[in-house]
Every structure is written in C-alpha cells, then in structure tokens.
Design a protein around this motif. Structure first.
Motif, PDB file in Angstrom:
ATOM      1  N   LEU A  15      92.559  40.488 -20.827  1.00  0.00           N
ATOM      2  CA  LEU A  15      93.692  40.696 -21.728  1.00  0.00           C
ATOM      3  C   LEU A  15      94.681  39.537 -21.637  1.00  0.00           C
ATOM      4  CD1 LEU A  15      95.131  42.652 -23.712  1.00  0.00           C
ATOM      5  CD2 LEU A  15      96.370  43.548 -21.738  1.00  0.00           C
ATOM      6  N   VAL A  16      94.953  39.084 -20.423  1.00  0.00           N
ATOM      7  CA  VAL A  16      95.868  37.952 -20.244  1.00  0.00           C
ATOM      8  C   VAL A  16      95.319  36.723 -20.954  1.00  0.00           C
ATOM      9  CG1 VAL A  16      96.904  36.381 -18.566  1.00  0.00           C
ATOM     10  CG2 VAL A  16      96.827  38.836 -18.084  1.00  0.00           C
ATOM     11  N   LYS A  17      94.037  36.436 -20.772  1.00  0.00           N
ATOM     12  CA  LYS A  17      93.421  35.269 -21.417  1.00  0.00           C
ATOM     13  C   LYS A  17      93.419  35.410 -22.938  1.00  0.00           C
ATOM     14  CE  LYS A  17      89.587  35.552 -19.020  1.00  0.00           C
ATOM     15  NZ  LYS A  17      88.223  35.269 -18.490  1.00  0.00           N
ATOM     16  N   LEU A  18      93.131  36.625 -23.407  1.00  0.00           N
ATOM     17  CA  LEU A  18      93.049  36.859 -24.851  1.00  0.00           C
ATOM     18  C   LEU A  18      94.374  36.583 -25.528  1.00  0.00           C
ATOM     19  CD1 LEU A  18      91.273  37.938 -27.200  1.00  0.00           C
ATOM     20  CD2 LEU A  18      92.189  40.214 -26.681  1.00  0.00           C
ATOM     21  N   TRP A  19      95.447  37.131 -24.975  1.00  0.00           N
ATOM     22  CA  TRP A  19      96.755  36.956 -25.626  1.00  0.00           C
ATOM     23  C   TRP A  19      97.399  35.622 -25.289  1.00  0.00           C
ATOM     24  CZ3 TRP A  19      98.874  42.674 -25.160  1.00  0.00           C
ATOM     25  CH2 TRP A  19      98.199  43.456 -26.097  1.00  0.00           C
ATOM     26  N   ASN A  20      96.932  34.966 -24.221  1.00  0.00           N
ATOM     27  CA  ASN A  20      97.326  33.571 -24.020  1.00  0.00           C
ATOM     28  C   ASN A  20      96.778  32.718 -25.161  1.00  0.00           C
ATOM     29  OD1 ASN A  20      98.927  33.474 -21.722  1.00  0.00           O
ATOM     30  ND2 ASN A  20      97.190  33.329 -20.319  1.00  0.00           N
ATOM     31  N   ARG A  21      95.521  32.973 -25.519  1.00  0.00           N
ATOM     32  CA  ARG A  21      94.891  32.219 -26.605  1.00  0.00           C
ATOM     33  C   ARG A  21      95.553  32.542 -27.942  1.00  0.00           C
ATOM     34  NH1 ARG A  21      88.532  32.855 -27.179  1.00  0.00           N
ATOM     35  NH2 ARG A  21      88.592  31.103 -25.704  1.00  0.00           N
TER      36      ARG A  21
END
Length: 512
Positions: free
Chosen positions: A437-443
């Motif tokens: 989730l962190v990586k997804l919304w960072n992107r």
C-alpha cells in the motif's frame, strides 16, 4: 395385416429433429437440476461476533446481506471467506464501524473503527505504525461515551493515571467509566479521558480541565506627533516633548489542563496610565519665491513650457493610457500634464497587471502586485502580471486563515500514513500488504492529499478518477486525507481484495 411404413428422406429428417429436441430437453432438465442443487448453499453469517447459519441462493455477499435485511453503512467492513463469489459453506463477516477520536502527534482526528476495545484499536496502529508517531484514543464526551460498549483492554489489566497518582485496574474488560468508578475517580464535565500504549502497558489517563483568571500589566506605546516650526532652519528637527509609555491592565480567562495553561482569551482591559505623545518640531521648507530671482526666472520659463504642453499632453500621451484602462481611477487628473506624473501613474497601475486589465479590482490601481486581492476574479485577465503580481497573490494567501472542517485536514505525509496504518490494519492488511500500500500510493500521489493528474483528473492520495467518487465517504474529499484514505482502502477491497494484489496489477499494467 398392417403395411410397413415406407422410408422417405422427409421421414428421416423429422425423426432426427425429434431426437435432437429430446436430447436438448433432457440436458436442460439435468442442468437446471444441477444448478438448483449447486446454487443452494449454506453460509455462516457473522455480524459483530454473532454467527447464524443461513441458506441462500445468492451468488455474492452483497446479495445475501440484502436478502437478510442487513443494512451496511459506508465504513462497515464486509469480508467473505470464498472471495467475490459466494460458495457453499462460506463465512461472511460483517463488522459495524463506529466513530471515535484518535490523536496523531497532537492532532485530534475522528476515526471510524471496528475495534472492540481501545487497546485493540491502538494495536491496529502499532502493527503498521511509524515509531515516531504517537497515537492515543480520545474519549471526548465522558457522559455519552464512557459508559458505552467500548472496553479498554480485552486481555489484561489497565494502568490508571489521574491527579498525579498511578494505580492498576486488574479487569480491563470494563468500560472506562466503570474502571474509574472502581478507583474512586470522579470526573468533571470537561475533564479529558484518553487511552494510550506504553510498550505492553495500556494506560487510561485522566486530565483535569479547570478555568481561571490572570491579570497582567501591559505597555501602551506612546505616539509621535510632528509640527512645523518656521523659526527652525529647513530640515532641522528637535524634540519638544519627550514621549512616555502608558500602562493598561488586562484580564484573561485561562484554560488549564492538569494545571498547565493551554489557551486563553482576553476578558477585559483598562488603561491605568495614559501615554504621553512625543512631539517633534521640524523646520519649514522655504517657498520658491524666497530662493532668489534666478530661481524665479527659471520657474517662469518652466511655466511657459508647461503652458505650451497642456493641451498636447491631454490629447496625446495621457489619453492613450486612459484608453488602455491604466488610469481608471484617475478621473479628473487630465490636467496632470507633466510626463513624469503620467509615467509614475502608469507604472503603479501596471505593477502586477501588465496591460492594465484591472476589471474586478476597481479602486486598487497602484497596489503593486495587487497584494490582498488574490481572490478577486477581476484579476483573471491580468496575464503577464510578472513577478509583482505573483508575489502579491502569495502574500495574500499566506495571510488567509482557512477554517478546517474535515477530519484530517491538509494532512502531512506522516499524518496520512499514520492514519492509513491503523485503517489498513483493521482490515487485516499488515506486513506485505501494508508495504504494498505504501509503495502503491507513493507511485500514485506520493501520499499528497492535493495530488492531481492534469490529464486524467485523478485526485488525492488514492488518485480517484473522477475525484467526486470519494464524496460517498465525506463531503470534504478534496481537502480531507481521512476521507481519501477511507475511500481508497474501500476501493482496493472491492476491486482487488488486498493492496498486494492492487500493487501487482499496478506493476503489470501501470495503474490500479
């Protein structure tokens, strides 16, 4: 003796058609029976810990809940053991959400949760939480909420801190009001109760709120007056009366939390000693007639040139600027034929407004950069306003106070991630799911509440497209990170089932 039926091509075709129809009918009946048998299923329906066994033909959990008359609210969490399609012997779990208040590094945030205890809610945040973030559960209204069903700690004791004393309540399964009663702690109407974690210890804390008055003495600064004295040489000044500061007495209403001042408001103020103005005398400037005949002759020649230029200036340079709109507020100034005057007026009017398009800002010509007018629609035509115009707008914005009306208003990235950590964990999304989730919304947005894709219109932390899809979770979706996160988690649950699957799709396709 009966005659044998004669074979013909027509009779063969007819018999074949009969056989085909009979086979189709038999197959249809078999399939219908099989479908009826397999579509009927037994499902365990768990609603807030209470399980009942139901029989249904519904293909999805949503349809089952409609059949059973279960009303699902926006923030409720529904999970199905068999995924999207409802299978025989599946378990459908419904957790009804309620709103409490958490505190993220000193900021109070309303939070929808399905936790059955304050300790469990804090545990959600601990599973995904950044160590630098301090989370507490605030119970704002002691009379309405302390006696409710939210217990403090399902599994063990609770440490109680109040009035400078610390004690332990062995039964954490009780509501806060019961625990405090057992300790003989009487709450006043404004006292604040919160639950926090300190390692493995669950702390129930009471902070006393009291009010008082404080009287203070403040200085009243003296003013300065300037007078013209013709007896003094031109440009010379002297102090005729020394200024003296006055004094005033101010009374403040102060709110104290555990004896420490938290906020204050001014109740009254009285001037006890009047300030005495400082008076400065300044020598008068000499008139032109006193400066000698040579000055007079020069002035005469100046008048001649001024006279010669009067009509030309009005009909030429000055009128041209009026037609472009730069002198909209200089009505009656046409006799200012001095080219210097016109140039200055033009410069002032155009500061931050190249082209003189000042419609919508009548009366503001000469306000360099239009400081304070960033919200005036009349400035929409001020293209090419240059650095002055931009700096003026920036100054206006910095002086404007917007009243937050959301739950997590204009959140920092750290606040947004701290909030999402708890919200995701109560869906069971920890470990790899949280990392995804962190990586997804960072992107997608770098966790910025105001992130917007200019081409697609996708907006916010989860990049909802269009943005108003998030309105189902709150009207302030453009500014409220909590609304955006709540919607984003719901969207992932409905569409992919988990953040790890959403991240996998994003890796393969480029979006989710």
């Amino acid at each position: 003796m009966a005659m044998a039926r004669r074979w013909t091509p027509q009779r063969f075709v007819t018999l074949r058609r009969i056989r085909v129809i009979a086979c189709i009918a038999a197959t249809s009946i078999a399939l219908a029976g099989s479908f009826a048998f397999t579509a009927r299923k037994s499902v365990a329906l768990n609603i807030n810990g209470q399980t009942t066994q139901v029989t249904t033909y519904a293909m999805t959990a949503t349809r089952l809940l409609e059949e059973q008359g279960v009303d699902i609210k926006t923030h409720d969490i529904v999970t199905t053991s068999s995924g999207d399609q409802l299978a025989n012997h599946a378990v459908v779990t419904v957790q009804s959400a309620y709103q409490t208040t958490i505190n993220i590094d000193g900021t109070s945030v309303p939070f929808w949760t399905v936790a059955t205890s304050a300790d469990q809610l804090l545990g959600f945040f601990e599973e995904n939480q950044n160590n630098a973030t301090k989370i507490t559960v605030d119970i704002d209204n002691v009379y309405n909420q302390l006696t409710g069903g939210l217990v403090i700690n399902q599994d063990g004791p609770v440490t109680v801190i109040a009035d400078g004393k610390t004690s332990v309540a062995p039964n954490g399964k009780l509501p806060a009001a019961s625990i405090l009663d057992s300790k003989g702690i009487v709450l006043n109407k404004e006292d604040r109760v919160s639950v926090e974690k300190d390692g493995d210890t669950t702390i129930l804390r009471v902070r006393r709120v009291t009010h008082g008055e404080e009287t203070r003495t403040a200085i009243v600064p003296y003013s300065t007056q300037t007078i013209i004295d013709s007896n003094l040489p031109e440009g010379q000044s002297e102090i005729r009366q020394q200024g003296v500061n006055g004094e005033k007495t101010q009374v403040y209403n102060v709110t104290y939390v555990d004896g420490v001042a938290e906020s204050e408001t001014l109740k009254s103020e009285t001037v006890t000693t009047m300030a005495i103005d400082q008076i400065i005398a300044v020598g008068a400037a000499k008139s032109d007639t006193d400066k000698g005949s040579d000055k007079g002759s020069d002035k005469g020649s100046d008048k001649k040139s001024d006279s010669a230029d009067n009509g030309k200036a009005d009909s030429g340079f000055n009128n041209q600027h009026e037609s472009s709109g730069n002198n909209a507020n200089n009505t009656g100034d046409k006799n200012n034929s001095s080219s210097g005057n016109n140039t200055n007026t033009d410069t002032n009017n155009n500061a931050g407004n190249t082209g003189g398009n000042n419609s919508g800002n009548t009366g503001n010509t000469g306000n360099t950069g239009n400081t304070g007018n960033s919200g005036n629609t009349g400035n929409s035509g001020n293209t090419g306003g240059g650095t002055n115009n931009n700096s003026g707008s920036s100054g206006s914005d910095s002086g404007t106070t917007t009243t937050p009306s959301g739950r997590l208003w204009h959140a920092t990235v750290a606040q947004a991630q701290a909030y999402a950590a708890g919200a995701a964990a109560q869906r069971g999304w920890t470990g790899n799911d949280w990392d995804c989730l962190v990586k997804l919304w960072n992107r997608e947005s770098r966790w910025l509440w105001y992130a917007e894709n200019a081409s697609s219109g996708a907006y916010g932390i989860p990049q909802s497209r269009p943005a108003d899809k998030m309105a189902a979770f709150g009207a302030n979706y453009r500014d409220d990170a909590a609304v955006q996160i709540d919607w984003g988690l719901w969207y992932i649950a409905q569409t992919y089932g988990s953040p790890s699957k959403a991240w996998q799709h994003s890796e393969q396709i480029g979006w989710y």
